[in-house]
Design a protein around this motif. Structure first.
Motif, PDB file in Angstrom:
ATOM      1  N   LYS A   1       0.815  -1.219   0.000  1.00 26.63           N
ATOM      2  CA  LYS A   1       0.000   0.000   0.000  1.00 26.63           C
ATOM      3  C   LYS A   1       0.844   1.263   0.000  1.00 26.63           C
ATOM      4  CE  LYS A   1      -4.049  -1.971   2.276  1.00 26.63           C
ATOM      5  NZ  LYS A   1      -4.875  -1.981   3.512  1.00 26.63           N
ATOM      6  N   ARG A   2       2.124   1.127   0.325  1.00 25.43           N
ATOM      7  CA  ARG A   2       2.994   2.299   0.300  1.00 25.43           C
ATOM      8  C   ARG A   2       3.394   2.687  -1.118  1.00 25.43           C
ATOM      9  NH1 ARG A   2       7.245   0.721   5.193  1.00 25.43           N
ATOM     10  NH2 ARG A   2       5.684   0.509   6.875  1.00 25.43           N
ATOM     11  N   LEU A   3       3.209   1.777  -2.055  1.00 24.02           N
ATOM     12  CA  LEU A   3       3.558   2.064  -3.440  1.00 24.02           C
ATOM     13  C   LEU A   3       2.466   2.914  -4.093  1.00 24.02           C
ATOM     14  CD1 LEU A   3       4.776  -1.491  -4.533  1.00 24.02           C
ATOM     15  CD2 LEU A   3       6.174   0.449  -3.799  1.00 24.02           C
ATOM     16  N   PRO A   4       2.833   3.876  -4.929  1.00 27.93           N
ATOM     17  CA  PRO A   4       1.835   4.728  -5.595  1.00 27.93           C
ATOM     18  C   PRO A   4       1.147   3.967  -6.723  1.00 27.93           C
ATOM     19  CG  PRO A   4       4.044   5.303  -6.326  1.00 27.93           C
ATOM     20  CD  PRO A   4       4.215   4.268  -5.249  1.00 27.93           C
ATOM     21  N   LEU A   5       0.085   3.255  -6.390  1.00 25.42           N
ATOM     22  CA  LEU A   5      -0.574   2.382  -7.364  1.00 25.42           C
ATOM     23  C   LEU A   5      -1.113   3.158  -8.563  1.00 25.42           C
ATOM     24  CD1 LEU A   5      -1.297  -0.543  -7.918  1.00 25.42           C
ATOM     25  CD2 LEU A   5      -3.441  -0.190  -6.681  1.00 25.42           C
TER      26      LEU A   5
ATOM     27  N   ALA B   1       8.351  -1.909 -11.862  1.00 29.08           N
ATOM     28  CA  ALA B   1       8.622  -2.359 -10.499  1.00 29.08           C
ATOM     29  C   ALA B   1       7.335  -2.481  -9.692  1.00 29.08           C
ATOM     30  CB  ALA B   1       9.585  -1.395  -9.808  1.00 29.08           C
ATOM     31  N   ILE B   2       6.452  -1.485  -9.785  1.00 26.06           N
ATOM     32  CA  ILE B   2       5.179  -1.542  -9.067  1.00 26.06           C
ATOM     33  C   ILE B   2       4.336  -2.697  -9.590  1.00 26.06           C
ATOM     34  CG2 ILE B   2       3.014  -0.324  -8.620  1.00 26.06           C
ATOM     35  CD1 ILE B   2       4.591   2.280  -8.650  1.00 26.06           C
ATOM     36  N   THR B   3       4.334  -2.870 -10.900  1.00 24.63           N
ATOM     37  CA  THR B   3       3.583  -3.969 -11.495  1.00 24.63           C
ATOM     38  C   THR B   3       4.076  -5.309 -10.968  1.00 24.63           C
ATOM     39  OG1 THR B   3       3.186  -2.687 -13.514  1.00 24.63           O
ATOM     40  CG2 THR B   3       2.937  -5.075 -13.669  1.00 24.63           C
TER      41      THR B   3
ATOM     42  N   ASP C   1      -6.831  -8.870 -12.056  1.00 22.58           N
ATOM     43  CA  ASP C   1      -7.213  -8.684 -13.458  1.00 22.58           C
ATOM     44  C   ASP C   1      -6.849  -7.280 -13.928  1.00 22.58           C
ATOM     45  OD1 ASP C   1      -8.948 -10.428 -11.806  1.00 22.58           O
ATOM     46  OD2 ASP C   1      -9.679 -11.106 -13.753  1.00 22.58           O
ATOM     47  N   ARG C   2      -7.206  -6.306 -13.123  1.00 26.22           N
ATOM     48  CA  ARG C   2      -6.906  -4.917 -13.457  1.00 26.22           C
ATOM     49  C   ARG C   2      -5.395  -4.665 -13.454  1.00 26.22           C
ATOM     50  NH1 ARG C   2      -8.349   0.458 -12.803  1.00 26.22           N
ATOM     51  NH2 ARG C   2      -6.732   1.708 -11.799  1.00 26.22           N
ATOM     52  N   THR C   3      -4.699  -5.234 -12.466  1.00 30.01           N
ATOM     53  CA  THR C   3      -3.248  -5.035 -12.372  1.00 30.01           C
ATOM     54  C   THR C   3      -2.539  -5.601 -13.596  1.00 30.01           C
ATOM     55  OG1 THR C   3      -3.402  -5.141  -9.960  1.00 30.01           O
ATOM     56  CG2 THR C   3      -1.223  -5.409 -10.929  1.00 30.01           C
ATOM     57  N   MET C   4      -2.956  -6.787 -14.041  1.00 34.19           N
ATOM     58  CA  MET C   4      -2.381  -7.358 -15.249  1.00 34.19           C
ATOM     59  C   MET C   4      -2.672  -6.489 -16.463  1.00 34.19           C
ATOM     60  SD  MET C   4      -2.676 -11.523 -15.125  1.00 34.19           S
ATOM     61  CE  MET C   4      -4.374 -11.653 -14.545  1.00 34.19           C
ATOM     62  N   ALA C   5      -3.908  -6.018 -16.582  1.00 30.80           N
ATOM     63  CA  ALA C   5      -4.283  -5.212 -17.741  1.00 30.80           C
ATOM     64  C   ALA C   5      -3.501  -3.899 -17.787  1.00 30.80           C
ATOM     65  CB  ALA C   5      -5.786  -4.932 -17.715  1.00 30.80           C
ATOM     66  N   VAL C   6      -3.300  -3.264 -16.624  1.00 33.91           N
ATOM     67  CA  VAL C   6      -2.511  -2.030 -16.578  1.00 33.91           C
ATOM     68  C   VAL C   6      -1.066  -2.314 -16.990  1.00 33.91           C
ATOM     69  CG1 VAL C   6      -1.548  -0.257 -15.061  1.00 33.91           C
ATOM     70  CG2 VAL C   6      -3.948  -0.897 -14.853  1.00 33.91           C
ATOM     71  N   GLY C   7      -0.501  -3.421 -16.506  1.00 38.26           N
ATOM     72  CA  GLY C   7       0.866  -3.772 -16.859  1.00 38.26           C
ATOM     73  C   GLY C   7       1.032  -4.085 -18.333  1.00 38.26           C
TER      74      GLY C   7
END
Length: 256
Positions: A85-89, A97-99, A133-139
């Motif tokens: 949660k400290r990472l700027p999502l 790196a965030i991905t 799902d969203r994280t993969m799509a953003v990456g």
């Protein structure tokens, strides 16, 4: 809606528990199966995820069915969630790196932990707002980053939902929603202003990431009201039985 006890690692909001099933004047009937279903609502920023989750919770509350809104990792005790949660999502689209951190340290670990330490829902329907799902799509749309490509290849190993709902809306509709929003972060703005990013995101999400789920529904939130979508979703989840199913707007579910 009542807010449950605060736990810094969880993001729950519980509807008022009235009963386990009820009949409505329109002829619909709600019931909970042996294990309450898990429903995922996911999509690009400003596509209508929160509004749809609100509609699902309202419809369940109206019928006296206990339900939980949930965000973040599913496992009740995830050792890395606070660190993540400290990472700027909101800046994930420009950071490999965030991905990688969220996909490996977050959701891949979550898929293992949730088997032995599932969320404590007390028998309530769990409605998840956003997941891997969203994280993969953003990456995939932002890079594509190697970690996202590998996650897509191994996507069947991530936690599956009983019903996954992917929502989308046109650039014009999402821009109008952004202009009405009081607080807009960099991720919201990027998803609206970079139409090629939005196209790549939706292409990845809508066509490649839903196969692991038991059932998949896709809605254009410009074409369907939140109430129409909510009814279709709950019918697909086995929670709503209604003779007039033909009147329920929305696409037929795609089983994975």
């Amino acid at each position: 809606m009542q807010v449950g006890q605060h736990n810094p690692n969880r993001h729950f909001a519980r509807t008022k528990v009235v009963g386990m099933g009820a009949s409505a004047p329109d002829g619909s009937h709600f019931r909970l199966p042996v294990r309450s279903p898990r429903i995922l609502v996911d999509g690009l920023d400003l596509s209508g995820k929160t509004t749809l989750v609100d509609a699902l919770l309202a419809l369940l509350t109206e019928r006296g069915v206990p339900a939980l809104r949930h965000r973040g990792m599913l496992a009740e005790h995830h050792p890395l969630e606070r660190l993540l949660k400290r990472l700027p999502l909101s800046q994930q689209y420009e950071s490999s790196a965030i991905t990688a951190a969220y996909l490996a340290g977050g959701f891949a670990l979550d898929a293992l932990l949730v088997r032995v330490d599932p969320p404590r829902c007390g028998g309530a329907v769990l409605i998840q707002e956003g997941y891997v799902d969203r994280t993969m799509a953003v990456g995939l749309a932002g890079g594509p980053y190697l970690s996202a490509a590998l996650a897509l290849w191994a996507s069947r190993h991530f936690t599956a939902f009983d019903v996954a709902v992917y929502v989308h809306a046109s650039p014009a509709v999402r821009r109008a929603r952004m202009e009405r929003r009081e607080r807009v972060d960099i991720g919201d703005r990027h998803s609206v202003e970079d139409e090629s990013f939005a196209h790549r995101f939706n292409s990845a999400l809508l066509h490649h990431l839903g196969r692991r789920h038991r059932a998949l529904l896709i809605f254009d939130t410009e074409q369907h009201s939140p109430e129409q979508m909510a009814r279709r979703i709950l019918a697909t989840a086995g929670l709503l039985h209604q003779e007039r199913d033909a009147e329920l707007a929305g696409p037929h579910p795609q089983t994975s």
